[in-house]
Structures are given as structure tokens and as C-alpha cells.
Design a protein around this motif. Sequence first.
Motif, PDB file in Angstrom:
ATOM      1  N   ILE A  23      39.339  45.867 -11.430  1.00  0.00           N
ATOM      2  CA  ILE A  23      39.054  44.697 -10.803  1.00  0.00           C
ATOM      3  C   ILE A  23      39.019  43.751 -11.717  1.00  0.00           C
ATOM      4  CG2 ILE A  23      37.865  43.516  -9.012  1.00  0.00           C
ATOM      5  CD1 ILE A  23      36.572  46.060  -7.968  1.00  0.00           C
ATOM      6  N   VAL A  24      39.808  42.646 -11.644  1.00  0.00           N
ATOM      7  CA  VAL A  24      40.309  41.745 -12.307  1.00  0.00           C
ATOM      8  C   VAL A  24      39.407  40.500 -11.839  1.00  0.00           C
ATOM      9  CG1 VAL A  24      41.697  40.200 -13.542  1.00  0.00           C
ATOM     10  CG2 VAL A  24      42.508  42.409 -12.897  1.00  0.00           C
ATOM     11  N   TYR A  25      38.687  39.797 -12.839  1.00  0.00           N
ATOM     12  CA  TYR A  25      38.039  38.547 -12.558  1.00  0.00           C
ATOM     13  C   TYR A  25      38.282  37.350 -13.366  1.00  0.00           C
ATOM     14  CZ  TYR A  25      34.532  41.436  -9.660  1.00  0.00           C
ATOM     15  OH  TYR A  25      34.022  42.012  -8.680  1.00  0.00           O
ATOM     16  N   GLU A  26      38.531  36.184 -12.885  1.00  0.00           N
ATOM     17  CA  GLU A  26      38.412  35.022 -13.724  1.00  0.00           C
ATOM     18  C   GLU A  26      37.283  34.606 -14.183  1.00  0.00           C
ATOM     19  OE1 GLU A  26      40.546  30.555 -13.928  1.00  0.00           O
ATOM     20  OE2 GLU A  26      40.575  31.674 -12.015  1.00  0.00           O
ATOM     21  N   TYR A  27      36.822  34.442 -15.238  1.00  0.00           N
ATOM     22  CA  TYR A  27      35.463  33.952 -15.723  1.00  0.00           C
ATOM     23  C   TYR A  27      35.831  32.253 -16.017  1.00  0.00           C
ATOM     24  CZ  TYR A  27      31.428  33.197 -18.852  1.00  0.00           C
ATOM     25  OH  TYR A  27      30.402  32.705 -19.273  1.00  0.00           O
ATOM     26  N   SER A  28      35.153  31.334 -15.407  1.00  0.00           N
ATOM     27  CA  SER A  28      35.242  29.619 -15.895  1.00  0.00           C
ATOM     28  C   SER A  28      33.966  29.451 -16.169  1.00  0.00           C
ATOM     29  CB  SER A  28      35.853  29.154 -14.603  1.00  0.00           C
ATOM     30  OG  SER A  28      37.113  29.465 -14.063  1.00  0.00           O
ATOM     31  N   TYR A  29      33.724  28.817 -17.499  1.00  0.00           N
ATOM     32  CA  TYR A  29      32.582  28.519 -18.110  1.00  0.00           C
ATOM     33  C   TYR A  29      32.555  27.296 -18.813  1.00  0.00           C
ATOM     34  CZ  TYR A  29      34.623  30.389 -22.248  1.00  0.00           C
ATOM     35  OH  TYR A  29      35.254  30.419 -23.281  1.00  0.00           O
ATOM     36  N   THR A  30      31.427  26.769 -18.968  1.00  0.00           N
ATOM     37  CA  THR A  30      31.180  25.856 -20.144  1.00  0.00           C
ATOM     38  C   THR A  30      29.938  26.109 -20.884  1.00  0.00           C
ATOM     39  OG1 THR A  30      30.944  23.468 -20.572  1.00  0.00           O
ATOM     40  CG2 THR A  30      29.964  24.193 -18.585  1.00  0.00           C
ATOM     41  N   ASN A  31      30.197  26.302 -22.153  1.00  0.00           N
ATOM     42  CA  ASN A  31      28.969  26.695 -23.226  1.00  0.00           C
ATOM     43  C   ASN A  31      27.952  25.519 -23.072  1.00  0.00           C
ATOM     44  OD1 ASN A  31      29.745  29.243 -23.497  1.00  0.00           O
ATOM     45  ND2 ASN A  31      30.875  28.910 -25.086  1.00  0.00           N
ATOM     46  N   ASP A  32      28.399  24.145 -22.972  1.00  0.00           N
ATOM     47  CA  ASP A  32      27.557  23.017 -23.114  1.00  0.00           C
ATOM     48  C   ASP A  32      27.164  22.398 -21.541  1.00  0.00           C
ATOM     49  OD1 ASP A  32      26.533  20.635 -23.591  1.00  0.00           O
ATOM     50  OD2 ASP A  32      27.935  20.048 -24.983  1.00  0.00           O
ATOM     51  N   SER A  33      26.047  22.564 -21.290  1.00  0.00           N
ATOM     52  CA  SER A  33      25.513  22.133 -19.943  1.00  0.00           C
ATOM     53  C   SER A  33      25.611  20.825 -19.677  1.00  0.00           C
ATOM     54  CB  SER A  33      23.950  22.663 -19.814  1.00  0.00           C
ATOM     55  OG  SER A  33      23.316  21.957 -20.681  1.00  0.00           O
ATOM     56  N   THR A  34      25.969  19.918 -20.464  1.00  0.00           N
ATOM     57  CA  THR A  34      26.060  18.416 -20.320  1.00  0.00           C
ATOM     58  C   THR A  34      27.565  18.097 -20.110  1.00  0.00           C
ATOM     59  OG1 THR A  34      26.337  18.053 -22.756  1.00  0.00           O
ATOM     60  CG2 THR A  34      24.252  18.045 -22.047  1.00  0.00           C
ATOM     61  N   LYS A  35      28.414  19.182 -20.185  1.00  0.00           N
ATOM     62  CA  LYS A  35      29.815  18.802 -20.096  1.00  0.00           C
ATOM     63  C   LYS A  35      30.396  19.936 -19.055  1.00  0.00           C
ATOM     64  CE  LYS A  35      30.587  17.113 -24.793  1.00  0.00           C
ATOM     65  NZ  LYS A  35      31.002  17.143 -26.165  1.00  0.00           N
ATOM     66  N   LEU A  36      29.920  19.828 -17.852  1.00  0.00           N
ATOM     67  CA  LEU A  36      30.331  20.460 -16.831  1.00  0.00           C
ATOM     68  C   LEU A  36      31.768  20.475 -16.150  1.00  0.00           C
ATOM     69  CD1 LEU A  36      27.078  20.368 -14.500  1.00  0.00           C
ATOM     70  CD2 LEU A  36      27.695  21.930 -16.233  1.00  0.00           C
ATOM     71  N   ASP A  37      32.526  19.460 -16.658  1.00  0.00           N
ATOM     72  CA  ASP A  37      33.888  19.194 -16.470  1.00  0.00           C
ATOM     73  C   ASP A  37      34.724  19.803 -17.234  1.00  0.00           C
ATOM     74  OD1 ASP A  37      32.992  17.368 -18.131  1.00  0.00           O
ATOM     75  OD2 ASP A  37      34.518  15.940 -17.513  1.00  0.00           O
ATOM     76  N   GLN A  38      34.271  20.161 -18.432  1.00  0.00           N
ATOM     77  CA  GLN A  38      35.056  21.023 -19.377  1.00  0.00           C
ATOM     78  C   GLN A  38      34.993  22.303 -19.410  1.00  0.00           C
ATOM     79  OE1 GLN A  38      34.429  18.940 -23.188  1.00  0.00           O
ATOM     80  NE2 GLN A  38      34.603  16.815 -22.219  1.00  0.00           N
ATOM     81  N   LYS A  39      35.669  23.101 -18.637  1.00  0.00           N
ATOM     82  CA  LYS A  39      35.563  24.495 -18.549  1.00  0.00           C
ATOM     83  C   LYS A  39      36.569  25.267 -19.278  1.00  0.00           C
ATOM     84  CE  LYS A  39      32.865  25.038 -14.292  1.00  0.00           C
ATOM     85  NZ  LYS A  39      32.720  23.451 -13.635  1.00  0.00           N
ATOM     86  N   LYS A  40      36.365  26.333 -19.607  1.00  0.00           N
ATOM     87  CA  LYS A  40      37.395  27.171 -20.135  1.00  0.00           C
ATOM     88  C   LYS A  40      37.493  28.506 -19.343  1.00  0.00           C
ATOM     89  CE  LYS A  40      36.595  25.888 -24.894  1.00  0.00           C
ATOM     90  NZ  LYS A  40      36.269  26.490 -26.580  1.00  0.00           N
ATOM     91  N   SER A  41      38.614  29.331 -19.452  1.00  0.00           N
ATOM     92  CA  SER A  41      38.805  30.392 -18.645  1.00  0.00           C
ATOM     93  C   SER A  41      39.152  31.619 -19.399  1.00  0.00           C
ATOM     94  CB  SER A  41      39.607  30.236 -17.615  1.00  0.00           C
ATOM     95  OG  SER A  41      39.232  29.197 -16.754  1.00  0.00           O
TER      96      SER A  41
END
Length: 282
Positions: A23-41
Motif C-alpha cells: 500500500i503506497v502512501y504520499e507523506y506530505s509534511y513540513t518540519n518547521d511548524s511556522t511554515k505550514l505552507d512549505q511542505k515537502k512530499s
Amino acid sequence: MKIVVRLLFVFNFLLINSQSKRIVYEYSYTNDSTKLDQKKSEILYLDLHGKESYFYNSKFNYVDSLKQQKNIENYKLLTLIREYYSSNSYKELLVRNNNAVSSLYYKNDTDYYKIDLPKNSKWKILPEKIKYNGYNLQKAYAVINDRHWNVWFSNEVPINNGPFIFQDLPGLVFIAEDKNKSQIFKLVGIRTLENDHSKSALLKSTERSKSITMEQFSKMLVDQEEKYLNMVSNRSTSTPSEYFDSLGNSISEQEYMLMQRKSRQDVLKRNNNKLINDFKNK
């Protein structure tokens, strides 16, 4: 990263077919809680082998495969390894045996560690339901490691498993997201594993692990940060008595040490939302 969602499959074969599934999941995240609009995948796999499951980064075996390559120049090997660790956030391996104990395998600079995780039995199943690519999903909520999680599962797929540590619900977890949507797991595909060698490679990694308790693991994570803060990089010049700031101004050794520590504190602040940090408070 743009990922095409492909859910054109029927889950019935999971129940009637003994073949291993991924089962394949896309994991979208930001390691900086102050930059919620700057996610990586990243792409993560949940491999199902009977009652065993393995959850890991799709590039989990990348570093080991690099090290086994012959005739690769050392500087190139180190460069590729650094690029891997800097570009991938989820590096752990989660193993679940016989639908019971979940074990987290964590690697620091030198060693692998195995930590048995307590079962999460605090799910609150909520009445909200949604449709997702033809499947009926129901919402559940829990606070895990002090992070508030909303997940969407389907009892049309009676597999009490999912990404990361989201298990023990009456159905497969399709979507999981924290309160601020800074960490999101989303199911994007599934395939049959035929002649797949990933399980043996994963098991080979676990053979090198040392078992530690959750308390020891939590302390290890805290100690690693403290060690990182107190570690001072090489002097800015070959002359022991000379130190310079980023503008080239001469500074004292004490000022240089403080500058180094401040720089490392800034790095930790930019990584204050990493999932692995949630285990520091256990």
C-alpha cells in the motif's frame, strides 16, 4: 512533488488472495511548524505479508545499496548519503508482527535500535463520513505522543492497519493528518508484490539492531540534540588563535563558540515539527 492518484483497484483481493501487497502512501509534511505552507512530499510503503507489516520510506534501502556498490569513489558515496539524509524526513522502519506488537527501528549515526511501541487504544470513532475514490471513510481521533490526529478509515477494508503508528481501527487507514495539517499521510495506490526482495532486505537491517526501552529512546533523542548543540565545527582558520564571524570580522574564541551554538539552535528550530521528535516526550 506531483503524484498521480491511482485508486483503480478492488480491495477484495486483499481478503481472498494470500499474495503480499504494498500500500503506497504520499507523506506530505513540513518540519518547521511556522511554515505550514512549505511542505515537502515523500513516498512511503506499507508492505503486508500475511499478518506481518512493514512501514518505511520507499528509499529505505538506498544507503545500504550505495555502500555495497563497488568502485564508487568515497567522496561521491558520502555526498550521495548526505543528500539522502537531507532530502528525506521519514527514515525509520515500523514492523508489526501478527497484528500485535509494533516495533520502531531507528538508526543514528552508527547503530540501529529497536523500540517496542505501546498499543494505542484511545481512538475515538466519530460519526463524520466522507467518500474517497469510491470508498466510504469514517473519521477517528486520537492524541498520540501529544500530537492531535484525525484519521479516515474504511471498514469496507477490514484490515486494522495503516501508515506510521495508526493501527487498531476497524478498517484500513486511508488518510491521517494532524491538527494543523503539517503532517499528512494519504493512500495513493496499491500493488501486488511478486518476487519482491524488500522483506529480506528489511529483515537484514533489523538484525543489526539493539533493543532499548521507550524511556531510553526518548533520552537518546534529547541527548542527541544536546550533543549537536555543543558540538563546535572546525575553526574558521588554520591559526588556532584566530576566529572570524560570517562577515570576516575577527572575534574571540568565546564569541565564535556562541555563534556556532546559535547557528545550531536555529537549525533545530527549523526542524521542530519532525515526527521523530514526538517520541522525546515519552
